[in-house]
Design an enzyme around this catalytic site. Structure first.
Site, PDB file in Angstrom:
ATOM      1  N   ASP A  50     -46.023 -33.765 -19.477  1.00 11.88           N
ATOM      2  CA  ASP A  50     -45.150 -34.682 -19.114  1.00 11.88           C
ATOM      3  C   ASP A  50     -46.016 -36.192 -18.362  1.00 11.88           C
ATOM      4  OD1 ASP A  50     -44.680 -35.018 -15.293  1.00 11.88           O
ATOM      5  OD2 ASP A  50     -46.240 -33.679 -16.195  1.00 11.88           O
ATOM      6  N   ASP A  62     -48.299 -27.702 -18.909  1.00  6.60           N
ATOM      7  CA  ASP A  62     -48.851 -28.688 -17.397  1.00  6.60           C
ATOM      8  C   ASP A  62     -47.563 -27.440 -16.752  1.00  6.60           C
ATOM      9  OD1 ASP A  62     -49.469 -30.610 -15.467  1.00  6.60           O
ATOM     10  OD2 ASP A  62     -47.886 -31.110 -16.143  1.00  6.60           O
ATOM     11  N   ASP A  99     -46.864 -29.032 -12.242  1.00  3.41           N
ATOM     12  CA  ASP A  99     -45.571 -30.182 -11.764  1.00  3.41           C
ATOM     13  C   ASP A  99     -45.088 -31.735 -12.534  1.00  3.41           C
ATOM     14  OD1 ASP A  99     -46.709 -29.172  -9.489  1.00  3.41           O
ATOM     15  OD2 ASP A  99     -48.658 -29.814  -9.762  1.00  3.41           O
TER      16      ASP A  99
END
Length: 224
Positions: A175, A10, A12
């Site tokens: 995240d 991922d 961001d």
């Protein structure tokens, strides 16, 4: 341990803390349409489902999109957001600790690196280039690259097909629950990182195979 050939990251909240620039662009867009702005800490809790959802949350003043906000206003404000963000896509964003070193180490070991984000694709290359990590990645997929985005498994399946790799050789690193849910739906192992944008939820609750507080720990699951 099963063989690993490919890591899918991922962006961001995983590689980059982009909230300062996202918050700035959102507040400028809200100002353009006469809506009150928000502090960065509030906006930080709204990031993770793509730019248009972020704009909807800004217009609603809540993590839940208000049904009283018209789609026309969302669309218009979204275009203003894209305008402001493109001008300042990487002005205040930063790499998280140990990201550059770990990506470099994985790349040097011969692992294939790909990126799957819900961020619009046109912003990905400028960010990767700004942090000098673009050369590490063989493929990147944005939130508008395909007809579905995370938590749909479609982007991960697209990476598997494009790179011609087995799902059992791939690790998704993210995240937020969207990353882990996408990996679970694709039948892919995953790493959950605790420091990013997951709306205050415990990333471990979504059953990633590993949970790390530090990005550099990813190297520990590889075999020299």
């Amino acid at each position: 341990m099963q063989t690993i050939s490919t890591f899918i990251f991922d962006l961001d909240g995983t590689l980059v803390d982009s909230v300062p620039d996202l918050a700035s662009a959102l507040n400028k867009a809200l100002t353009d349409v006469g809506i009150a702005t928000f502090d960065e800490a509030t906006i930080r809790n709204w990031v993770g489902n793509g730019a248009k959802v972020l704009v909807g949350r800004g217009l609603s003043g809540s993590a839940k999109h208000s049904t009283t906000v018209s789609s026309e206003l969302v669309d218009h404000t979204f275009q203003r957001f894209l305008y402001h963000y493109e001008l300042n896509v990487c002005r205040a964003s930063t790499l998280y600790p140990n990201v550059y070193e770990t990506l470099h180490a994985l790349y040097a070991k011969g692992y294939t690196l790909a990126l799957v984000t819900n961020k619009p694709k046109k912003f990905i290359a400028p960010i990767l280039k700004a942090f000098k990590v673009d050369a590490f990645f063989s493929l990147f997929i944005g939130g508008d690259s395909l007809k579905e985005k995370k938590p749909s498994p479609l982007p991960l399946k697209h990476v598997i097909k494009t790179l011609n790799v087995d799902v059992n050789e791939c690790i998704m690193v993210g995240d937020s629950k969207n990353d882990i849910l996408a990996a679970n739906a694709a039948g892919m192992r995953s790493v959950g990182l605790t420091y990013g944008y997951n709306y205050g939820e415990d990333i471990g609750a979504h059953n990633p195979n590993w949970v790390f507080d530090d990005f550099s720990r990813i190297v520990s699951i590889t075999v020299d």
